[in-house]
Design a protein around this motif. Structure first.
Motif, mmCIF file in Angstrom:
data_model
loop_
_atom_site.group_PDB
_atom_site.id
_atom_site.type_symbol
_atom_site.label_atom_id
_atom_site.label_comp_id
_atom_site.label_asym_id
_atom_site.label_seq_id
_atom_site.Cartn_x
_atom_site.Cartn_y
_atom_site.Cartn_z
ATOM 1 N N LEU A 1 46.190 11.941 37.984
ATOM 2 C CA LEU A 1 45.584 12.044 39.303
ATOM 3 C C LEU A 1 46.600 12.352 40.396
ATOM 4 O O LEU A 1 46.306 13.052 41.373
ATOM 5 C CB LEU A 1 44.866 10.730 39.621
ATOM 6 N N GLU B 1 39.358 12.636 46.217
ATOM 7 C CA GLU B 1 38.939 13.052 44.884
ATOM 8 C C GLU B 1 37.438 13.362 44.857
ATOM 9 O O GLU B 1 36.999 14.246 44.118
ATOM 10 C CB GLU B 1 39.281 11.957 43.873
ATOM 11 N N VAL C 1 36.749 9.584 37.044
ATOM 12 C CA VAL C 1 37.817 9.739 38.030
ATOM 13 C C VAL C 1 38.039 8.407 38.732
ATOM 14 O O VAL C 1 37.138 7.871 39.380
ATOM 15 C CB VAL C 1 37.468 10.819 39.069
#
Length: 294
Positions: free
Chosen positions: A231, A42, A138
């Motif tokens: 995600l 990520e 995130v």
């Protein structure tokens, strides 16, 4: 983006601009990145998103955009829950290129992740006058509470005071009103992969489940008028990841292009923003496809 495509997107937001606060001419985007052991992918993804977002905003006339970076969850010098703000080109906020350079200092080695502590840290970065302010958090973990003094209401009030929109990319799932899966939601509008690297939208979308990720992150993001994203769709890779990225960037542009109200009404703002941004993006994609065929 050529001028014809740019005009389509600008027209899509004209109605929203007329009803909201004065249109922003620049943006401050602060990324809050989990630095635990599973987040290297990520972190690499965000290094592509930030320059892309800056380019799309510039094409729409938002220039001088600045980006910040706060890491949380790293194990540094024996601290398992370390929260830190990175220097971006020597300042708290810098260019997209400076952000990419600074992000190389992120690690993926921690185990205690408190995204609320990161939000609290990001609040110390003073907003620039006239800039739309967005946060992107995130993480693939639930919140690990390291500061009992932080509350949902307190964090929300801080973000509303600065007209800040929060988007979260987390381990949470979403559904459209018809029960089909959505990659993410803004208000009650869902974003669905179209099987070709793009996306479509649906109505009546909602977050599923009632776990701590939803309570701490998803509900908070939606309360600011921002969005929440699954995600795991990104982690599926291939066309799934392409669709996810297209929808995510479109969502961010839609939020940034016009300043939200001082105290956003999440469902109303999110639905209007999502509908207008998708109209513009869909027209742009169709135009691209037509050009390619020609």
């Amino acid at each position: 983006m050529n001028q014809r495509h740019l005009a389509v997107v600008v027209a899509a937001f004209a109605a929203l601009s007329a009803q909201a606060a004065p249109k922003a001419t620049t943006a401050d985007v602060i990324v809050l990145m989990d630095e635990s052991g599973s987040m290297a992918g990520e972190q690499a993804w965000m290094r592509t998103v930030v320059p892309t977002l800056d380019t799309e905003l510039g094409a729409l006339g938002l220039t001088g955009n600045r980006f910040g970076l706060t890491g949380f969850g790293a194990t540094v010098a024996g601290k398992p829950d370390y929260v830190r703000s990175f220097s971006i080109g020597g300042s708290q906020l810098g260019t997209a290129a400076d952000w990419v350079t600074a992000s190389a200092g992120l690690v993926a080695s921690g185990s205690t992740e408190d995204g609320w502590a990161a939000l609290n840290q990001a609040a110390t970065i003073a907003p620039r006058a006239g800039a739309a302010r967005n946060l992107i958090l995130v993480t693939d973990e639930d919140r690990d509470s390291t500061d009992p003094g932080l509350t949902f209401g307190g964090l929300l009030a801080d973000m509303q005071a600065d007209r800040t929109l929060l988007n979260v990319v987390v381990n949470s799932t979403f559904r459209c009103g018809d029960g089909s899966a959505a990659m993410g939601i803004i208000g009650s509008t869902g974003f669905k992969a179209d099987g070709a690297g793009g996306f479509s939208t649906c109505t009546g979308a909602f977050a599923t489940g009632a776990g701590s990720t939803r309570a701490a992150y998803v509900d908070l993001a939606l309360a600011t008028g921002g969005g929440a994203w699954n995600l795991n769709i990104l982690r599926n890779g291939g066309l799934h990841a392409e669709s996810f990225t297209s929808a995510f960037v479109a969502g961010k542009v839609g939020e940034i292009i016009t300043q939200p109200p001082a105290v956003p009404e999440p469902a109303t703002w999110g639905l209007a923003c999502a509908g207008l941004l998708v109209a513009g993006w869909a027209a742009r994609r169709r135009a691209c496809a037509t050009d390619a065929a020609a």
